[in-house]
Design an enzyme around this catalytic site. Structure first.
Site, PDB file in Angstrom:
ATOM      1  N   GLN A 157      29.807  60.365   1.961  1.00  0.00           N
ATOM      2  CA  GLN A 157      29.361  61.737   1.694  1.00  0.00           C
ATOM      3  C   GLN A 157      29.643  62.179   0.263  1.00  0.00           C
ATOM      4  O   GLN A 157      29.015  63.111  -0.228  1.00  0.00           O
ATOM      5  CB  GLN A 157      30.043  62.718   2.670  1.00  0.00           C
ATOM      6  CG  GLN A 157      29.565  62.578   4.095  1.00  0.00           C
ATOM      7  CD  GLN A 157      28.134  63.059   4.288  1.00  0.00           C
ATOM      8  OE1 GLN A 157      27.615  63.863   3.507  1.00  0.00           O
ATOM      9  NE2 GLN A 157      27.475  62.558   5.312  1.00  0.00           N
ATOM     10  N   SER A 177      26.715  54.794   0.850  1.00  0.00           N
ATOM     11  CA  SER A 177      25.436  54.562   1.537  1.00  0.00           C
ATOM     12  C   SER A 177      24.294  55.141   0.704  1.00  0.00           C
ATOM     13  O   SER A 177      24.413  56.255   0.175  1.00  0.00           O
ATOM     14  CB  SER A 177      25.492  55.248   2.901  1.00  0.00           C
ATOM     15  OG  SER A 177      24.242  55.148   3.545  1.00  0.00           O
ATOM     16  N   HIS A 179      21.280  56.398   1.395  1.00  0.00           N
ATOM     17  CA  HIS A 179      20.480  57.589   1.727  1.00  0.00           C
ATOM     18  C   HIS A 179      21.213  58.896   1.495  1.00  0.00           C
ATOM     19  O   HIS A 179      20.617  59.956   1.556  1.00  0.00           O
ATOM     20  CB  HIS A 179      19.927  57.505   3.156  1.00  0.00           C
ATOM     21  CG  HIS A 179      20.928  57.513   4.260  1.00  0.00           C
ATOM     22  ND1 HIS A 179      21.026  58.555   5.147  1.00  0.00           N
ATOM     23  CD2 HIS A 179      21.867  56.628   4.618  1.00  0.00           C
ATOM     24  CE1 HIS A 179      21.977  58.284   6.024  1.00  0.00           C
ATOM     25  NE2 HIS A 179      22.501  57.125   5.724  1.00  0.00           N
ATOM     26  N   CYS A 302      25.451  64.775  21.954  1.00  0.00           N
ATOM     27  CA  CYS A 302      25.027  64.858  23.360  1.00  0.00           C
ATOM     28  C   CYS A 302      25.478  63.589  24.071  1.00  0.00           C
ATOM     29  O   CYS A 302      25.186  62.497  23.612  1.00  0.00           O
ATOM     30  CB  CYS A 302      23.512  64.955  23.434  1.00  0.00           C
ATOM     31  SG  CYS A 302      22.945  66.601  23.063  1.00  0.00           S
TER      32      CYS A 302
END
Ligand SMILES: Cc1ncc(COP(=O)(O)O)c(C=O)c1O
Length: 364
Positions: A157, A177, A179, A302
């Protein structure tokens, strides 16, 4: 990337000219990624993303040399750290999780008390992917270095957003990373300090100087290099713009009733606002906003039909009703004042709508 997807199809491992040219392009990218971190180019290994980089660092530290069995990581690491820790625990390693306070911060004294003779790796993320909170990686790495304990940071991040200097930090491994810094998905890099324990994780050919098997993803690696150069050039200007927009957005949303910030206001990434909208389910808010063209993330996962609060908010002891209503707003290069104005116009209406529907379903 385009020429590498269309015309420049040479294999960088081949010795004919159009293979060698691709290898040179990879070397340039390695130079750029190294520059972003103040590393030496030979200390950069290209990978398939942050997860692979982080898993590789764990493998290097825990499966090489004296194989000390104790692993320390924070309780709020990304799943690529937490799942890897579970894997090692199942194979007999001892795992200690560092707790965080209600403001999301780490307690360095707790870390000191956990460091032991048999500690084989300390892994602490540079910035949390939900709260954006920055962790004190440098003093942690220093403490580890003094004791000869390998130290890894998941900087997925943080890399490209804020300055990172692996040399002054004294880290052994650092993951990033593509992306997260405007390169494509599915490419990343691992910094490996010269002399740090090394063991290949992806076994195969001699690519990446024998450190990662598999034909190199040239177009994505070239893009990661270009993204690293751009990130370095634009860092100051991006921070100023995104911080101003984030603060404006946050101020507007926090003025609404029963809206709270998760974690501390200071010492976090400038582009992240992680807010709890009490009394609503974050998924419902995310879906309503999506219909209005606003894409945000819920912090919860979830699981088998039931919505569980995020492990980060649970670790911070955020009350369940707030954790379940938490939404993360991430600003970036394309975010504008108009975008923020639109969220501030739309969100209060959708929030009220949701709260009213919850109230009508649960009359007192
Ligand atoms: C902090 C952090 N670590 C690791 C990863 C995993 O990176 P990748 O998806 O490139 O494997 C992410 C992805 O979002 C992340 O936010």
């Amino acid at each position: 990337m385009e020429p590498f997807l269309r015309d420049r199809w040479g294999n960088p491992s081949s010795i004919y000219d159009f293979g060698r040219r691709e290898r040179k392009a990879i070397d340039r990218a390695r130079h750029s990624v190294a520059g972003l971190l103040n590393a030496a180019p030979k200390e950069i290994v290209f990978t398939g993303g942050g997860t692979e980089s982080s898993n590789t660092a764990f493998n290097c530290a825990l499966n090489v040399g004296d194989r000390r069995p104790h692993l320390i990581l924070t309780s709020v690491e990304h799943s690529c750290g937490l799942r890897a820790a579970e894997y090692y625990e199942r194979r007999g390693h001892r795992v200690s999780q560092l707790s965080v306070g209600s403001d999301g911060s780490l307690d360095l004294d707790e870390l000191e008390s956990l460091l032991a003779e048999d500690t084989g790796l300390v892994s602490v993320m540079w910035a949390n992917n939900e709260t954006g909170i920055l962790f004190p990686v440098e003093p942690i790495a220093r403490s580890c270095r003094q004791r000869g304990i390998p130290c890894h940071s998941d900087a997925v991040q943080a890399a490209g957003k804020i300055p990172i200097d692996v040399c002054s930090a004294g880290l052994d491994y650092l993951s990033l990373s593509g992306h997260k810094l405007y390169a494509p998905k599915g490419v990343g890099a691992l910094y490996v300090r010269t002399g740090a324990p090394w063991q290949s994780f992806i076994l195969g050919g001699t690519q990446e100087n024998g450190r990662r098997g598999g034909t190199c993803n040239v177009a994505s690696i070239v893009a990661l290099g270009a993204a690293a150069d751009l990130a370095q050039k634009r860092m100051v200007e991006s921070e100023a713009k995104d911080r101003r927009l984030r603060d404006r957005l946050e101020e507007g949303l926090l003025s609404l009733p029963s809206v709270y910030r998760n974690g501390m206001a200071d010492n976090r990434l400038f582009n992240t606002a992680y807010l709890a909208f009490e009394g609503v389910e974050s998924e419902a808010l995310v879906l309503l906003l999506e219909k209005e063209g606003i894409c945000v993330s819920s912090g919860s996962a979830c699981m088998a039909g039931s919505t569980e609060p995020s492990h980060v908010l649970t670790a911070m002891n955020v009350p369940r009703s707030r954790a379940l209503g938490s939404v993360r707003f991430s600003l970036g290069r394309t975010s504008t004042d108009r975008d923020v104005a639109r969220v501030l116009e739309v969100l209060p209406q959708q929030l009220e709508r949701l709260r009213n529907s919850v109230a009508s379903r649960n009359p007192r």
